[in-house]
Design an enzyme around this catalytic site. Sequence first.
Site, PDB file in Angstrom:
ATOM      1  N   LYS A   8       9.710   9.882  -2.501  1.00 26.59           N
ATOM      2  CA  LYS A   8      10.922   9.146  -2.132  1.00 26.59           C
ATOM      3  C   LYS A   8      11.522   9.808  -0.899  1.00 26.59           C
ATOM      4  O   LYS A   8      11.842  10.999  -0.913  1.00 26.59           O
ATOM      5  CB  LYS A   8      11.916   9.160  -3.287  1.00 26.59           C
ATOM      6  CG  LYS A   8      13.243   8.519  -2.927  1.00 26.59           C
ATOM      7  CD  LYS A   8      14.131   8.320  -4.122  1.00 26.59           C
ATOM      8  CE  LYS A   8      15.469   7.738  -3.702  1.00 26.59           C
ATOM      9  NZ  LYS A   8      16.341   7.493  -4.859  1.00 26.59           N
ATOM     10  N   LYS A  65       8.581   5.103  -1.886  1.00 29.81           N
ATOM     11  CA  LYS A  65       9.818   4.403  -1.568  1.00 29.81           C
ATOM     12  C   LYS A  65      10.381   4.939  -0.266  1.00 29.81           C
ATOM     13  O   LYS A  65      10.416   6.160  -0.124  1.00 29.81           O
ATOM     14  CB  LYS A  65      10.785   4.638  -2.730  1.00 29.81           C
ATOM     15  CG  LYS A  65      12.131   4.028  -2.558  1.00 29.81           C
ATOM     16  CD  LYS A  65      12.990   4.399  -3.732  1.00 29.81           C
ATOM     17  CE  LYS A  65      14.393   3.922  -3.429  1.00 29.81           C
ATOM     18  NZ  LYS A  65      15.356   4.438  -4.345  1.00 29.81           N
TER      19      LYS A  65
HETATM   20  C1  PBG Z   1      19.433   6.517  -6.840  1.00 34.20           C
HETATM   21  C2  PBG Z   1      18.598   5.463  -6.218  1.00 34.20           C
HETATM   22  C3  PBG Z   1      18.694   4.968  -4.913  1.00 34.20           C
HETATM   23  C4  PBG Z   1      17.831   3.886  -4.838  1.00 34.20           C
HETATM   24  C5  PBG Z   1      17.202   3.774  -6.079  1.00 34.20           C
HETATM   25  N1  PBG Z   1      17.682   4.761  -6.921  1.00 34.20           N
HETATM   26  C6  PBG Z   1      19.576   5.352  -3.799  1.00 34.20           C
HETATM   27  C7  PBG Z   1      19.500   6.697  -3.238  1.00 34.20           C
HETATM   28  O1  PBG Z   1      18.601   7.493  -3.520  1.00 34.20           O
HETATM   29  O2  PBG Z   1      20.424   7.032  -2.489  1.00 34.20           O
HETATM   30  C8  PBG Z   1      17.646   3.017  -3.632  1.00 34.20           C
HETATM   31  C9  PBG Z   1      17.212   1.608  -3.903  1.00 34.20           C
HETATM   32  C10 PBG Z   1      17.425   0.656  -2.791  1.00 34.20           C
HETATM   33  O3  PBG Z   1      17.875   0.982  -1.677  1.00 34.20           O
HETATM   34  O4  PBG Z   1      17.113  -0.519  -3.026  1.00 34.20           O
HETATM   35  N2  PBG Z   1      18.916   7.781  -6.922  1.00 34.20           N
END
Ligand code: PBG
Length: 330
Positions: free
Chosen positions: A196, A254
């Site tokens: 991520k 992601k």
């Molecule tokens: C929370 C999380 C996030 C997303 C999914 N889980 C945001 C982040 O890490 O700040 C992002 C999903 C999206 O942008 O569609 N940890």
Amino acid sequence: MYPIRRNRRLRTSEAIRSLVRETIISPNDFLVPLFVVEGTGVKEEIASMPNYYRYSLDLLEQEVKELWSLGLKSVLLFVKVPDALKDNKGTEALNSEGLMQRAIKTVKNACPGMLVMTDVALDPYSSFGHDGIVQNGKIVNDDTAEVLAEMSLSHAQAGADFVAPSDMMDGRILTIREALEDEGFTNTGIMSYSAKYASAFYGPFRDALDSAPVDMVDVPKDKKTYQMDPANRDEAIRETEMDIDEGADIVMVKPGIAYLDIVREIRNAVEVPVAVYQVSGEYAMIKAAAEKGWLDHDAVMLEQITAIKRAGAHIIASYFAKDVVRLIAG
Ligand code: PBG
């Protein structure tokens, strides 16, 4: 060699194109993210995510029934937590009567066959908008992993089929797996957000949950000390292999479109299912360009979903899931 081989022969009609098509999209490909809020009769559109909504539990019930009728059989739950319930340790995340725990039960009651996955990270519950506990200007790793394990257990007790840790703390998959095993939740799966990235594409999501890092002294303004540097590729393999060793059943990359090289590398490197999250900013970009009449919404949507699957995704988390399924059903 030309002219013995003319590649265009396989493109002459829709019939031959569909016969040789390598990537087919179906409802089975999707995991549907859902945003849940307190209240009744609430269906609020998210300003930066046109035609995407936050639902109160009563309307969540209708929504999951509709998804089921479209052949969409897996959801990923996120909750918007009232500010008054937020603190540094995300205490509310462990409330057995909390919104997430009630949302899990609501989905399972409405649609017993629906696979329920839950987001596990502190940010929606954190008064600082971070995925972990903040101490002296830093996000602490091991104490956060302990809370995430308790949170996972609480979701499993409420009936979640899979927990999906999205926080990027080191070692949290093992901590969570051990906690689930110790309490007998041997069949509760873990879908790890393993690669991520610290991406600017998450902006609309943070609007949806009001979960952005707050602007305060001694609180980091971004998530770069735990989410990955977008410049790195080898590190994504390392992160993913470690999560598998620690017990991840499904791994994830992601965001999606800007990271499809990573998706293919991981798909080639590992032997567990690979999920890709087409994130909120990717959704917002297509919506905005289509609203301006600059792009053909449906064509671009389907092209991007197809590209994500072609790159190697077994599972696609996407805000477009319903639109795509309706489109391909004709
Ligand atoms: C929370 C999380 C996030 C997303 C999914 N889980 C945001 C982040 O890490 O700040 C992002 C999903 C999206 O942008 O569609 N940890």
